[in-house]
Design a protein around this motif. Structure first.
Motif, mmCIF file in Angstrom:
data_model
loop_
_atom_site.group_PDB
_atom_site.id
_atom_site.type_symbol
_atom_site.label_atom_id
_atom_site.label_comp_id
_atom_site.label_asym_id
_atom_site.label_seq_id
_atom_site.Cartn_x
_atom_site.Cartn_y
_atom_site.Cartn_z
ATOM 1 N N GLU A 156 19.067 -47.572 1.810
ATOM 2 C CA GLU A 156 19.793 -46.465 2.453
ATOM 3 C C GLU A 156 18.992 -45.894 3.617
ATOM 4 O OE1 GLU A 156 22.331 -44.739 -1.328
ATOM 5 O OE2 GLU A 156 20.242 -44.088 -1.047
ATOM 6 N N VAL A 157 17.700 -45.751 3.444
ATOM 7 C CA VAL A 157 16.860 -45.241 4.538
ATOM 8 C C VAL A 157 16.895 -46.196 5.722
ATOM 9 C CG1 VAL A 157 14.474 -44.735 5.201
ATOM 10 C CG2 VAL A 157 15.357 -43.886 3.034
ATOM 11 N N MET A 162 19.278 -48.317 6.519
ATOM 12 C CA MET A 162 20.617 -48.285 7.133
ATOM 13 C C MET A 162 20.761 -47.069 8.058
ATOM 14 S SD MET A 162 22.261 -50.949 6.328
ATOM 15 C CE MET A 162 23.891 -50.529 6.825
ATOM 16 N N VAL A 163 20.316 -45.909 7.609
ATOM 17 C CA VAL A 163 20.397 -44.701 8.445
ATOM 18 C C VAL A 163 19.525 -44.866 9.682
ATOM 19 C CG1 VAL A 163 19.805 -42.243 8.519
ATOM 20 C CG2 VAL A 163 21.046 -43.163 6.564
ATOM 21 N N THR A 164 18.349 -45.443 9.509
ATOM 22 C CA THR A 164 17.452 -45.669 10.643
ATOM 23 C C THR A 164 18.091 -46.604 11.665
ATOM 24 O OG1 THR A 164 15.557 -45.361 9.183
ATOM 25 C CG2 THR A 164 15.139 -46.440 11.285
ATOM 26 N N VAL A 165 18.705 -47.671 11.232
ATOM 27 C CA VAL A 165 19.366 -48.625 12.138
ATOM 28 C C VAL A 165 20.515 -47.946 12.887
ATOM 29 C CG1 VAL A 165 20.821 -50.702 12.180
ATOM 30 C CG2 VAL A 165 18.682 -50.693 10.881
ATOM 31 N N ILE A 166 21.294 -47.148 12.202
ATOM 32 C CA ILE A 166 22.424 -46.448 12.848
ATOM 33 C C ILE A 166 21.906 -45.466 13.900
ATOM 34 C CG2 ILE A 166 24.287 -44.790 12.460
ATOM 35 C CD1 ILE A 166 24.762 -46.215 9.744
ATOM 36 N N VAL A 167 20.885 -44.676 13.558
ATOM 37 C CA VAL A 167 20.339 -43.705 14.505
ATOM 38 C C VAL A 167 19.730 -44.416 15.718
ATOM 39 C CG1 VAL A 167 18.522 -41.981 14.820
ATOM 40 C CG2 VAL A 167 19.998 -41.872 12.819
#
Length: 166
Positions: free
Chosen positions: A13-14, A16-21
């Protein structure tokens, strides 16, 4: 004794959020960089046009400064898109600056072909001030413009010249 079950954030999850940001930041930087490139290209074209227009205005000013204030054979013509005068020593050789389309041209005597001085102009104006018969003061104005995308940025250059030869 109570057992609390707390659920944490998993590594997936961390990530995935990093890739999106990072993707959003990358897209934002791309858009900003593209806008900067377009602005630079338009500014560069304007600077080239202004430099060429300034060189043509300087040449015109130098020639007008040494022109004959009056001539029995060739009258001064000052107006929108045209300037005609004579030059020493005999004051019978005419010099004409005119705007043909968006190109400023110079012609010495009607028999010779005009020479292109600069392009990218949309206005040329000469205003002659007389004190009696001869011309004493000439106001020159050229307007150069550059198009950047949908924006047009006109810039006006002016010169005021005293005619030295009475």
């Amino acid at each position: 004794m109570h057992l609390y079950t707390t659920r944490g954030v998993t590594l997936v999850e961390v990530l995935m959020v990093t890739v999106i940001v990072l993707g959003l930041v990358g897209a934002l930087l791309f858009v900003i960089g593209n806008a900067g490139q377009k602005a630079w290209t338009g500014t560069e074209a304007l600077l080239v046009n202004l430099t060429q227009a300034q060189a043509a205005l300087d040449r015109m000013s130098d020639e007008v400064r040494g022109a004959c204030a009056s001539s029995p054979t060739v009258p001064w013509i000052c107006g929108a898109n045209q300037l005609q005068f004579t030059r020493p020593p005999t004051c019978d050789q005419s010099v004409t600056y005119s705007l043909a389309g968006n190109t400023l041209t110079r012609q010495v005597d009607p028999e010779e072909a005009p020479t292109d001085l600069t392009g990218g102009l949309n206005e040329f104006r000469a205003t002659c001030t007389t004190d009696g018969s001869p011309v004493h003061l000439v106001d020159l104005q050229v307007t150069a413009e550059a198009t950047s995308g949908t924006y047009m940025r006109p810039q006006t250059l002016q010169s005021q010249v005293w005619v030295a030869n009475p």
